[in-house]
Design an enzyme around this catalytic site. Sequence first.
Site, PDB file in Angstrom:
ATOM      1  N   HIS A   2       0.806  -1.237   0.000  1.00  6.13           N
ATOM      2  CA  HIS A   2       0.000   0.000   0.000  1.00  6.13           C
ATOM      3  C   HIS A   2       0.833   1.278   0.000  1.00  6.13           C
ATOM      4  O   HIS A   2       0.318   2.348  -0.345  1.00  6.13           O
ATOM      5  CB  HIS A   2      -0.933   0.034   1.213  1.00  6.13           C
ATOM      6  CG  HIS A   2      -1.994  -1.016   1.191  1.00  6.13           C
ATOM      7  ND1 HIS A   2      -2.849  -1.197   0.124  1.00  6.13           N
ATOM      8  CD2 HIS A   2      -2.349  -1.940   2.121  1.00  6.13           C
ATOM      9  CE1 HIS A   2      -3.677  -2.189   0.399  1.00  6.13           C
ATOM     10  NE2 HIS A   2      -3.389  -2.658   1.594  1.00  6.13           N
ATOM     11  N   ALA A   3       2.080   1.202   0.405  1.00  2.38           N
ATOM     12  CA  ALA A   3       2.894   2.421   0.490  1.00  2.38           C
ATOM     13  C   ALA A   3       2.997   3.088  -0.881  1.00  2.38           C
ATOM     14  O   ALA A   3       3.224   2.425  -1.892  1.00  2.38           O
ATOM     15  CB  ALA A   3       4.281   2.091   1.027  1.00  2.38           C
TER      16      ALA A   3
END
Length: 390
Positions: free
Chosen positions: A132-133
């Site tokens: 998700h980063a």
Amino acid sequence: MSGRAQLMWDEAVTGYDFGPDHPMDPVRLALTRRLVDAFGLDREVEVVSAKPAGDSTLRLVHREDYIEAVKAASVDPRAADGAYGLGTMDDPAFAGMHEVSALIAGQSVGAAEAVWRGEALHAVNFAGGLHHAMPGGASGFCIYNDASLAIARLLELGAERVVYVDVDVHHGDGVQAAFWEDPRVLTVSLHEHPRTLFPQTGWPEETGAASAEGSAVNVALPAGTGDAGWLRAFHSVVPELVADFRPQVLVTQHGADTHFEDPLAHLAVSLDAQRAVQVACHELAHEYAEGRWVALGGGGYAVVDVVPRSWTHLVAVAAGREIAPETVVPEGWRQEVFARTRQLAPARMTDGRWPVSWTGWESGYDPADRLDQAVLAARRAVFPLRGLLA
């Protein structure tokens, strides 16, 4: 090329710890590592500790201002800048955050380097898969996007075609974003529908930028999807795309949070189906990528019952020494689980659903079935862009 698999591991990755009340409990990593050892898989793989990703490597994906913000929060968590997604409920700041996040990223980058250079045929980093980063911010329990960094490193080393397959219950949004404009990378994500789950992205219409149309594939599954539907969706989309793209390396993310016991999502997949997809990914790597396979962990918040068994199966598959589902879990490991967590550990390496069964797309589909609607939406959105029949 070596036929030996590598397991990327450094005990310090268990320092990726957002605190006692956070669902991403690092005990899931420690217990997985101990279960791998309890089955003697250490003798089947080469255990390697790669160096942390340096700034130049992190900058392959992440903006320099974001890296500096992570470093600052790592020194003084109270000064975390919320504008970068740091110091939030999902991503609390903690001392040493930069160092351990860079270490996890380094294991995935090291895995990619080993596979590309022929030092290993397969490499596993179950501490990775932090998908998700974003280039400029933390998101969804993820500080640095090790999956994107591994792929970016492969491209830097000369790879021209990489397929990324993400079977975490959450959309692999950060990896999709990193390569949205890059036709060299095909990202395929199977996940719970964005209507019902974070990060509310991963609609079938998300197919890549104009310069890379058809390079992003999203199969948005209805809540409640179980083994038969999940495997039908995977096999109705992934193998045909991989065969068409002919990757030089297959990178896969195996979040265990699709499981019916996971507390943060709404799919109903068993450990046995997760194992079946791991085996399928292994086979796809051999059929289309000369065996080059980088396998990562991901989400998974049933930290005793599910995660260690699922990822131990993954290591075993990569090592070429699959563990039969009916195998009894070693008693010493079960005792360690109770000592650490005061929870009773599962007794076998199965949920009792093996062999899992599913129906292939070639047998036809039901336009009124919600699962088939999800598969058809993904195929119709992407397949024609790639010259394939939807």
